[in-house]
Design an enzyme around this catalytic site. Structure first.
Site, short mmCIF file in Angstrom:
data_model
loop_
_atom_site.label_atom_id
_atom_site.label_comp_id
_atom_site.label_asym_id
_atom_site.label_seq_id
_atom_site.Cartn_x
_atom_site.Cartn_y
_atom_site.Cartn_z
N ASN A 100 0.87 -1.18 0.00
CA ASN A 100 0.00 0.00 0.00
C ASN A 100 0.90 1.23 0.00
O ASN A 100 1.50 1.56 1.02
CB ASN A 100 -0.90 -0.02 1.24
CG ASN A 100 -1.72 1.25 1.37
OD1 ASN A 100 -1.84 2.03 0.42
ND2 ASN A 100 -2.29 1.47 2.54
N GLU A 119 -6.51 4.60 7.95
CA GLU A 119 -6.32 6.04 7.67
C GLU A 119 -7.60 6.61 7.04
O GLU A 119 -7.97 7.75 7.31
CB GLU A 119 -5.09 6.24 6.78
CG GLU A 119 -3.81 6.03 7.58
CD GLU A 119 -2.63 5.48 6.80
OE1 GLU A 119 -2.61 5.58 5.56
OE2 GLU A 119 -1.71 4.94 7.45
N GLU A 171 -4.81 -4.96 10.53
CA GLU A 171 -3.79 -3.93 10.75
C GLU A 171 -4.07 -3.22 12.07
O GLU A 171 -4.88 -2.28 12.12
CB GLU A 171 -3.83 -2.90 9.62
CG GLU A 171 -3.53 -3.46 8.26
CD GLU A 171 -2.94 -2.40 7.33
OE1 GLU A 171 -1.89 -2.68 6.73
OE2 GLU A 171 -3.51 -1.30 7.21
N GLY A 174 3.04 2.33 10.78
CA GLY A 174 3.98 3.44 10.63
C GLY A 174 4.71 3.80 11.91
O GLY A 174 5.35 4.84 12.00
N SER A 194 3.98 -2.10 10.22
CA SER A 194 5.44 -2.15 10.41
C SER A 194 6.05 -3.50 10.05
O SER A 194 6.98 -3.97 10.70
CB SER A 194 5.81 -1.75 11.85
OG SER A 194 5.42 -0.41 12.11
P1 13P Z 1 3.48 0.41 7.59
O1 13P Z 1 3.96 -0.87 6.98
O2 13P Z 1 4.19 1.62 7.09
O3 13P Z 1 3.38 0.34 9.08
O4 13P Z 1 1.96 0.61 7.06
C1 13P Z 1 1.07 -0.44 7.18
C2 13P Z 1 -0.15 -0.08 6.43
O5 13P Z 1 -0.92 0.78 6.83
C3 13P Z 1 -0.41 -0.77 5.15
O6 13P Z 1 -1.71 -0.54 4.72
#
Ligand code: 13P
Length: 251
Positions: free
Chosen positions: A10, A96, A166, A172, A212
């Protein structure tokens, strides 16, 4: 395990069309035959990414979609418009979108029904916040999100839907759920799916872990039998990191 591993990147609000095409071209040589692969570029890069991925085993997914076929929805795009770019799928209900743009379970459900009807594959993202986990509400939140998103979707279509677990606190942040924590949450999601849609559909659904995931922790996560792959954010932005994660998903 009968489910094929499925790893998606993503990209969120990263990469121009030219950068997307270049990425796809470089990734082409590093696709393990045993792993299904998808990329979710921003809307503006979908067509170029899809053109670059034509004939390769890389599916292109949009990051969001509106449920209406057309109309006065400034800033939105429809299922037909996604298909028109050459993309094959759509990511729905990312945290998000839920947190920053007011996306609801009902909205995700409406979008999922339309995506299936249009012939788009879908990944539906679910996951609890840190406060919800600390309050012992993880299972209740996952149940609400899974039931809400899949409401009135037939079991055949549920079986084709990918769920991405997630945990919001892991996105992140560099804080990954441990393989055991992720495995437990995935098992809960699968149990909810079995209750609602029967064992056969529940066993077919691929559940990705996201939050992550990096080259150095991917193998540990993917070795859990309920973890069928990953939804990768930051580490999907470089071919080196993303292809290392794909390699870690080979059974
Ligand atoms: P990260 O891998 O940057 O933590 O993001 C995960 C994510 O939101 C994928 O949709």
């Amino acid at each position: 395990m009968s489910r094929r591993p499925f790893v998606a990147g993503n990209w969120k609000m990263h990469k121009t069309a030219a950068e997307a095409a270049e990425f796809v071209g470089r990734l082409a040589a590093r696709l393990p035959a045993e792993v299904d692969v998808a990329l979710c570029p921003p809307f503006t890069a979908l067509a170029e990414a899809a053109a670059a991925a034509a004939g390769l085993r890389i599916a292109i997914y949009a990051q969001n979609m509106h449920q209406a076929a057309s109309g006065a929805y400034t800033g939105e795009i429809s299922a037909e418009m996604i298909l028109d770019t050459g993309a094959q799928g759509v990511l729905l209900g990312h945290s998000e979108r839920r947190q920053l743009f007011g996306e609801t379970d009902e909205g995700v459900n409406a979008k999922l029904a339309v995506a299936h009807e249009a012939g788009l594959w879908a990944i539906v993202a679910v996951g609890e916040t840190e406060a919800e986990r600390e309050a012992g509400e993880t299972e209740r939140v996952l149940r609400r999100q899974v039931e809400g998103a899949l409401c009135d979707i037939g079991s055949d279509r549920v079986a084709e839907t990918t769920i991405a677990y997630e945990p919001v606190w892991a996105i992140g942040t560099g804080r990954t759920a441990t393989p055991a924590m992720a495995q437990a949450a995935h098992a809960e999601i699968r149990a909810i799916l079995a209750e609602l849609y029967g064992d056969e559909a529940a066993e077919a659904v691929r559940i990705q872990y996201g939050g992550s995931v990096k080259p150095d922790n991917a193998a540990g996560l993917f070795s859990e039998d309920e973890i069928d792959g990953g939804l990768i954010g930051g580490a999907s932005l470089t071919v080196e990191d993303f292809s290392a994660i794909l390699a870690a998903a080979v059974p």
